[in-house]
Each structure stands twice: as structure tokens, then as C-alpha cells.
Design a protein around this motif. Structure first.
Motif, PDB file in Angstrom:
ATOM      1  N   ARG A  86       0.955  -1.378   0.007  1.00 19.99           N
ATOM      2  CA  ARG A  86       0.030  -0.088  -0.067  1.00 19.99           C
ATOM      3  C   ARG A  86       0.898   1.349  -0.038  1.00 19.99           C
ATOM      4  O   ARG A  86       0.607   2.119  -0.589  1.00 19.99           O
ATOM      5  N   LEU A  87       2.236   1.081   0.529  1.00 23.71           N
ATOM      6  CA  LEU A  87       2.972   2.266   0.620  1.00 23.71           C
ATOM      7  C   LEU A  87       3.630   2.657  -0.366  1.00 23.71           C
ATOM      8  O   LEU A  87       4.109   3.724  -0.713  1.00 23.71           O
ATOM      9  N   LEU A  88       3.972   1.466  -1.198  1.00 25.80           N
ATOM     10  CA  LEU A  88       4.945   1.736  -2.426  1.00 25.80           C
ATOM     11  C   LEU A  88       4.320   2.393  -3.357  1.00 25.80           C
ATOM     12  O   LEU A  88       2.992   2.135  -3.544  1.00 25.80           O
ATOM     13  N   PRO A  89       4.798   3.477  -3.907  1.00 23.55           N
ATOM     14  CA  PRO A  89       4.122   4.098  -5.248  1.00 23.55           C
ATOM     15  C   PRO A  89       3.384   3.600  -6.264  1.00 23.55           C
ATOM     16  O   PRO A  89       2.435   3.674  -6.917  1.00 23.55           O
ATOM     17  N   GLN A  90       4.270   2.414  -6.876  1.00 24.23           N
ATOM     18  CA  GLN A  90       3.679   1.802  -7.763  1.00 24.23           C
ATOM     19  C   GLN A  90       3.323   0.111  -7.326  1.00 24.23           C
ATOM     20  O   GLN A  90       3.257  -0.712  -8.286  1.00 24.23           O
ATOM     21  N   THR A  91       3.285   0.000  -5.998  1.00 23.83           N
ATOM     22  CA  THR A  91       2.925  -1.139  -5.382  1.00 23.83           C
ATOM     23  C   THR A  91       3.924  -2.244  -5.388  1.00 23.83           C
ATOM     24  O   THR A  91       4.165  -3.213  -5.002  1.00 23.83           O
ATOM     25  N   HIS A  92       5.055  -1.775  -6.156  1.00 18.33           N
ATOM     26  CA  HIS A  92       6.338  -2.537  -6.267  1.00 18.33           C
ATOM     27  C   HIS A  92       7.554  -1.773  -5.882  1.00 18.33           C
ATOM     28  O   HIS A  92       7.683  -0.702  -6.076  1.00 18.33           O
ATOM     29  N   ALA A  93       8.787  -2.512  -5.258  1.00 18.16           N
ATOM     30  CA  ALA A  93       9.848  -1.932  -5.216  1.00 18.16           C
ATOM     31  C   ALA A  93      10.863  -2.417  -6.199  1.00 18.16           C
ATOM     32  O   ALA A  93      10.881  -3.123  -6.998  1.00 18.16           O
ATOM     33  N   ASP A  94      11.825  -1.264  -6.284  1.00 14.11           N
ATOM     34  CA  ASP A  94      13.081  -1.546  -7.361  1.00 14.11           C
ATOM     35  C   ASP A  94      14.312  -2.193  -6.590  1.00 14.11           C
ATOM     36  O   ASP A  94      14.918  -2.856  -7.316  1.00 14.11           O
ATOM     37  N   VAL A  95      14.325  -1.973  -5.304  1.00 14.91           N
ATOM     38  CA  VAL A  95      15.506  -2.466  -4.548  1.00 14.91           C
ATOM     39  C   VAL A  95      15.129  -2.755  -3.204  1.00 14.91           C
ATOM     40  O   VAL A  95      14.137  -2.153  -2.405  1.00 14.91           O
ATOM     41  N   ILE A  96      15.369  -4.157  -2.695  1.00  8.30           N
ATOM     42  CA  ILE A  96      15.205  -4.371  -1.160  1.00  8.30           C
ATOM     43  C   ILE A  96      16.598  -4.591  -0.736  1.00  8.30           C
ATOM     44  O   ILE A  96      17.666  -5.060  -1.080  1.00  8.30           O
ATOM     45  N   LEU A  97      16.931  -3.783   0.354  1.00  4.69           N
ATOM     46  CA  LEU A  97      18.160  -3.571   1.019  1.00  4.69           C
ATOM     47  C   LEU A  97      17.999  -4.456   2.644  1.00  4.69           C
ATOM     48  O   LEU A  97      16.980  -4.228   3.371  1.00  4.69           O
ATOM     49  N   SER A  98      19.064  -4.965   2.888  1.00  8.49           N
ATOM     50  CA  SER A  98      19.020  -5.645   4.237  1.00  8.49           C
ATOM     51  C   SER A  98      20.304  -5.963   4.993  1.00  8.49           C
ATOM     52  O   SER A  98      21.124  -6.428   4.306  1.00  8.49           O
ATOM     53  N   ASP A  99      20.642  -5.057   5.957  1.00 11.63           N
ATOM     54  CA  ASP A  99      21.931  -5.052   6.702  1.00 11.63           C
ATOM     55  C   ASP A  99      21.465  -5.802   8.129  1.00 11.63           C
ATOM     56  O   ASP A  99      21.985  -5.749   9.058  1.00 11.63           O
ATOM     57  N   MET A 100      20.033  -6.362   8.348  1.00 12.08           N
ATOM     58  CA  MET A 100      19.907  -6.736   9.523  1.00 12.08           C
ATOM     59  C   MET A 100      20.334  -8.182   9.830  1.00 12.08           C
ATOM     60  O   MET A 100      20.765  -8.881   8.775  1.00 12.08           O
ATOM     61  N   ALA A 101      20.582  -8.378  11.175  1.00  8.65           N
ATOM     62  CA  ALA A 101      21.022  -9.522  11.617  1.00  8.65           C
ATOM     63  C   ALA A 101      20.537  -9.903  12.990  1.00  8.65           C
ATOM     64  O   ALA A 101      20.105  -9.048  13.668  1.00  8.65           O
ATOM     65  N   PRO A 102      20.406 -11.268  13.449  1.00 11.10           N
ATOM     66  CA  PRO A 102      19.899 -11.490  14.721  1.00 11.10           C
ATOM     67  C   PRO A 102      20.733 -11.244  15.801  1.00 11.10           C
ATOM     68  O   PRO A 102      22.079 -11.069  15.664  1.00 11.10           O
ATOM     69  N   ASN A 103      20.377 -11.072  16.986  1.00  7.65           N
ATOM     70  CA  ASN A 103      21.362 -10.805  18.168  1.00  7.65           C
ATOM     71  C   ASN A 103      22.288 -12.284  18.121  1.00  7.65           C
ATOM     72  O   ASN A 103      21.619 -13.172  18.219  1.00  7.65           O
ATOM     73  N   ALA A 104      23.313 -11.782  18.474  1.00  8.12           N
ATOM     74  CA  ALA A 104      24.440 -13.085  18.350  1.00  8.12           C
ATOM     75  C   ALA A 104      24.141 -13.776  19.847  1.00  8.12           C
ATOM     76  O   ALA A 104      23.902 -13.489  20.935  1.00  8.12           O
ATOM     77  N   SER A 105      24.017 -15.106  19.646  1.00  9.32           N
ATOM     78  CA  SER A 105      23.696 -15.906  20.607  1.00  9.32           C
ATOM     79  C   SER A 105      25.087 -16.566  21.137  1.00  9.32           C
ATOM     80  O   SER A 105      25.291 -17.298  22.125  1.00  9.32           O
ATOM     81  N   GLY A 106      26.234 -16.385  20.473  1.00  7.33           N
ATOM     82  CA  GLY A 106      27.635 -17.194  20.837  1.00  7.33           C
ATOM     83  C   GLY A 106      27.947 -18.378  20.059  1.00  7.33           C
ATOM     84  O   GLY A 106      28.962 -18.890  20.154  1.00  7.33           O
ATOM     85  N   PHE A 107      26.764 -18.967  19.356  1.00  4.71           N
ATOM     86  CA  PHE A 107      27.037 -20.207  18.701  1.00  4.71           C
ATOM     87  C   PHE A 107      26.952 -19.797  17.268  1.00  4.71           C
ATOM     88  O   PHE A 107      26.007 -19.355  16.688  1.00  4.71           O
TER      89      PHE A 107
END
Length: 242
Positions: A143-164
Motif C-alpha cells: 500500500r505504501l509503495l508508489p507503484q505497489t512494487h519496489a526496485d530495490v530491497i536492502l537488508s543489513d539486519m542480523a539476529p542478536n548473537a547467541s555466541g554459537f
């Protein structure tokens, strides 16, 4: 508070003030925290982030990738996953012209999502306290995307480190697979995906799935990514809509 924001709020003053702050903040801290503070203060990307008003040094990872591979262009719509504190969104805002600062160029859009709070940024629409892996978010984004589709998806996300190491690797790969699901719904044909991963047993499986959906898939290790860090990035381009 993230370490990026902690550093940004606590240490960027004059050189003398910085050294004093570092000394004061050493007191009572664990040796690992002390090493982190010293490393941050000698990091050229941390200094550059301050001088160029980026929220975190990670901005230079995306800048390097974009300058080499031309991922972001004026007029593009971008989804920034795991956006806090907002450094990648800052880069995206500048490069897709989402503020309209360049009236001679097409105006793009940037949507950032994170479980954490993100301070407002002109040219970006932030959805915080939200989980990108939740399928319900796909409808919101559409609903938020101007053309309902994105040109680029970026992700620098990562889970909290468990140590394993292997557990953390599997959890991050699982996040990357959720980005592939997002791409299937919202990425336009020919679009690009950038996602962080930690190398491990499931890397080959993730690459296979990316190769099935994108014509060009490569591994990237930006200079701003510390040598001792296990992080790598998959850059997948020319999305094949199934």
C-alpha cells in the motif's frame, strides 16, 4: 541503544573532548567494551560517518556497493529492512532523490522497517516496532509503495548473537529466505536485493535459491566491513518474476 547510536551521541566532539570521554567511559567497563571503544575511535569510517553526518559507519558499506554496482538510481523505490539506526536509508534517500532535492531528476521513495525505534529522516517513511518477516507487513508495504512494487530491497539486519556461530548463521539465513519471500511479492522484474549473511553450512542453499530468482548473484565484502567480521553480502540483481 545500539552501539552506533551510543557512539554518535557520546563521543563526537573536539579531539580533546573525545579522548576525555573515552577515558571516562573506560572506567568500570569490561575489557571487551574497552577494546570496542578504542577500536571505534581509531576507525576511519566512524570518523567519516561523523564528518559526513551519517548515523553509522555502515553507510559506507552501501555507498561502496552502490558506486561499484549502481544499485540505487533516481526515481527508484527502496525497502530498507532492519533499517535502524537509519544509515542505509540516508544513503538511499540521497541516491534515489526521495526528498525531491533534485527537481531535474525522478523522485524515488524509501521505506525503512525495524523492530527498533528509528529517528525520523526526511525523505524516508519509517515503520518501527515492526517485523519484516511478518507476512502481514507485505500488504502494508504494498500500500505504501508508489507503484505497489519496489526496485530495490536492502537488508543489513542480523539476529542478536547467541555466541554459537552455526546457530547465528542459520538464523540469519532464515531471515534472508524471508527476504526472498518479500521479493516474490513486492520486487519488480529486473529489481535488486542486497542481504547480509554469515558464511556457514546453509550458504550454498541460500545462493541456489537466489540464483533461481535472480540472473546475477555475487558475494560482496565492502571495505567498510571489518576484516575480522564474518559478515558478507549477497548482491542479487535482475530479478526474475515467477
Amino acid at each position: 541503544m545500539s552501539k552506533c547510536l551510543y557512539l554518535q551521541n557520546s563521543f563526537f566532539y573536539s579531539s580533546a573532548t573525545v579522548l576525555k570521554k573515552v577515558h571516562l567511559n573506560m572506567k568500570g567497563r569490561k575489557s571487551a567494551d574497552q577494546r570496542w571503544l578504542v577500536r571505534q575511535m581509531s576507525d576511519p569510517f566512524v570518523k567519516a560517518a561523523h564528518s559526513q553526518n551519517y548515523r553509522c559507519r555502515s553507510a559506507f558499506k552501501l555507498i561502496e556497493m552502490d558506486e561499484k554496482y549502481s544499485i540505487l538510481k533516481p526515481g527508484f523505490s527502496v525497502i530498507d529492512c532492519g533499517a535502524a539506526p537509519g544509515a542505509w536509508s540516508q544513503v538511499a534517500v540521497q541516491r534515489v532523490n526521495s526528498t525531491g532535492e533534485r527537481p531535474d531528476l525522478p523522485r524515488g521513495s524509501v521505506i525503512g522497517i525495524d523492530l527498533l525505534h528509528i529517528a525520523p529522516l526526511e525523505g524516508a517513511h519509517f515503520l518501527f516496532n515492526q517485523d519484516i518477516t511478518d507476512a502481514n507487513m507485505h500488504t502494508v508495504l504494498q500500500r505504501l509503495l508508489p507503484q505497489t512494487h519496489a526496485d530495490v530491497i536492502l537488508s543489513d539486519m542480523a539476529p542478536n548473537a547467541s555466541g554459537f556461530r552455526e546457530l547465528d548463521h542459520e538464523r540469519l539465513v532464515s531471515m534472508c529466505f524471508s527476504l526472498l519471500e518479500l521479493a516474490e511479492k513486492l520486487l519488480r522484474p529486473g529489481g535488486s536485493l542486497v542481504c547480509k549473511y554469515w558464511d556457514g553450512a546453509s550458504t550454498h542453499k541460500l545462493r541456489e535459491h537466489l540464483t533461481h530468482s535472480f540472473r546475477d548473484v555475487r558475494t560482496v565484502k565492502p571495505k567498510a566491513s571489518r576484516k575480522e567480521s564474518a559478515e558478507l553480502y549477497f548482491l542479487a540483481r535482475m530479478f526474475r518474476k515467477m
